[in-house]
Design an enzyme around this catalytic site. Structure first.
Site, PDB file in Angstrom:
ATOM      1  N   SER A 273       0.838  -1.199   0.000  1.00  0.00           N
ATOM      2  CA  SER A 273       0.000   0.000   0.000  1.00  0.00           C
ATOM      3  C   SER A 273       0.871   1.247   0.000  1.00  0.00           C
ATOM      4  O   SER A 273       1.986   1.238   0.547  1.00  0.00           O
ATOM      5  CB  SER A 273      -0.893   0.010   1.248  1.00  0.00           C
ATOM      6  OG  SER A 273      -1.519   1.264   1.418  1.00  0.00           O
TER       7      SER A 273
ATOM      8  N   TYR B 251      -0.844  -0.259  10.409  1.00  0.00           N
ATOM      9  CA  TYR B 251      -1.085  -0.545   8.991  1.00  0.00           C
ATOM     10  C   TYR B 251       0.063  -0.012   8.135  1.00  0.00           C
ATOM     11  O   TYR B 251       0.645  -0.729   7.323  1.00  0.00           O
ATOM     12  CB  TYR B 251      -2.406   0.077   8.534  1.00  0.00           C
ATOM     13  CG  TYR B 251      -2.769  -0.294   7.119  1.00  0.00           C
ATOM     14  CD1 TYR B 251      -3.211  -1.580   6.826  1.00  0.00           C
ATOM     15  CD2 TYR B 251      -2.646   0.618   6.082  1.00  0.00           C
ATOM     16  CE1 TYR B 251      -3.521  -1.940   5.517  1.00  0.00           C
ATOM     17  CE2 TYR B 251      -2.962   0.272   4.771  1.00  0.00           C
ATOM     18  CZ  TYR B 251      -3.398  -1.008   4.497  1.00  0.00           C
ATOM     19  OH  TYR B 251      -3.700  -1.366   3.204  1.00  0.00           O
TER      20      TYR B 251
END
Length: 235
Positions: free
Chosen positions: A153, A166
């Site tokens: 990501s 994350y």
């Protein structure tokens, strides 16, 4: 590379089996269908829920001449999930692995339990290390050509307040993939990390309402858009 279109994975690696984690929904489900359309048999690794069962049945119905195996696995730090994955794949040669499973934990770091944070690390980062280590050793021992694809990501490149784990885990995934790629390329094994964002999936369902996530949802693409980009860049 994208202008050249998706790579035929079955032909490129002379493969018959692929494995996808997080295959029950979202990007993982789309990857599984994309690989199936190329004639590959697929091992679907995902949470033991209705989505895994439904996706497996959909694939079997649409591709009756191919084989699909559902492996229930909860990627958290309290579960030993590798024995079941190994058991379900010990009679086949898996040459294509998509390490796709992942989710986001939102909220203040100190107000979120350590247990929840460690579970997120296990799913987003540690699980792909375990899965990759197992199948990479087998590929090298059998001199198989193949590839590992990681769903990372853009969050791995920027600060992620209120979702610190994350961003940290995605930074790990990107660096792990980039470093491993150099080691194994001479053996005919390709490694790729892809950074899709944002994607309209179950990813947002349990997240706190953050302005950044709300903005991301407004421009989200469908999960089906991601595999095409992945397969256009492999190798």
């Amino acid at each position: 590379m994208r202008l050249m279109g998706p790579v035929d994975m079955k032909k490129k690696y002379k493969a018959s089996w692929a494995l996808v984690t997080g295959a029950g929904t979202g990007i993982g489900k789309s990857i599984a269908f994309t690989l199936a359309r190329q004639g590959l048999n697929v091992v679907l690794v995902s949470l033991p829920d209705k989505f895994l069962a439904e996706t497996t049945e959909e694939l079997k119905k649409e591709f009756p001449k191919q084989e699909f195996r559902a492996v229930s696995a909860k990627f958290d730090h309290k579960t030993d999930y590798m024995p079941e994955i190994i058991k379900q794949t010990n009679d086949i040669d898996v040459a294509i692995v998509f390490n796709n499973a992942g989710y986001i934990v939102t909220g203040f770091f100190d107000q979120t339990s350590l247990d929840a944070q460690l579970a997120n690390v296990e799913c987003n980062a540690t699980a792909c290390v375990k899965v990759t280590h197992h199948f990479l050793k087998l590929m090298l021992d059998k001199k198989l050509k193949g590839c590992f694809v990681f769903t990372s990501s853009p969050s791995g490149y920027i600060p992620n307040p209120f979702a610190v784990m994350y961003g940290a885990t995605k930074a790990f995934v990107s660096q792990f993939a980039a470093s491993l790629a150099i080691e194994v390329r001479a053996s005919g094994i390709d490694v790729l990390a892809v950074h899709p964002s944002p994607v309209a999936s179950h990813f947002f369902e349990k997240a706190h309402k953050l302005d950044s996530l709300e903005l991301a949802k407004q421009s989200a693409v469908t999960p089906d858009a991601v595999p095409k980009q992945m397969l256009a860049c492999v190798g």
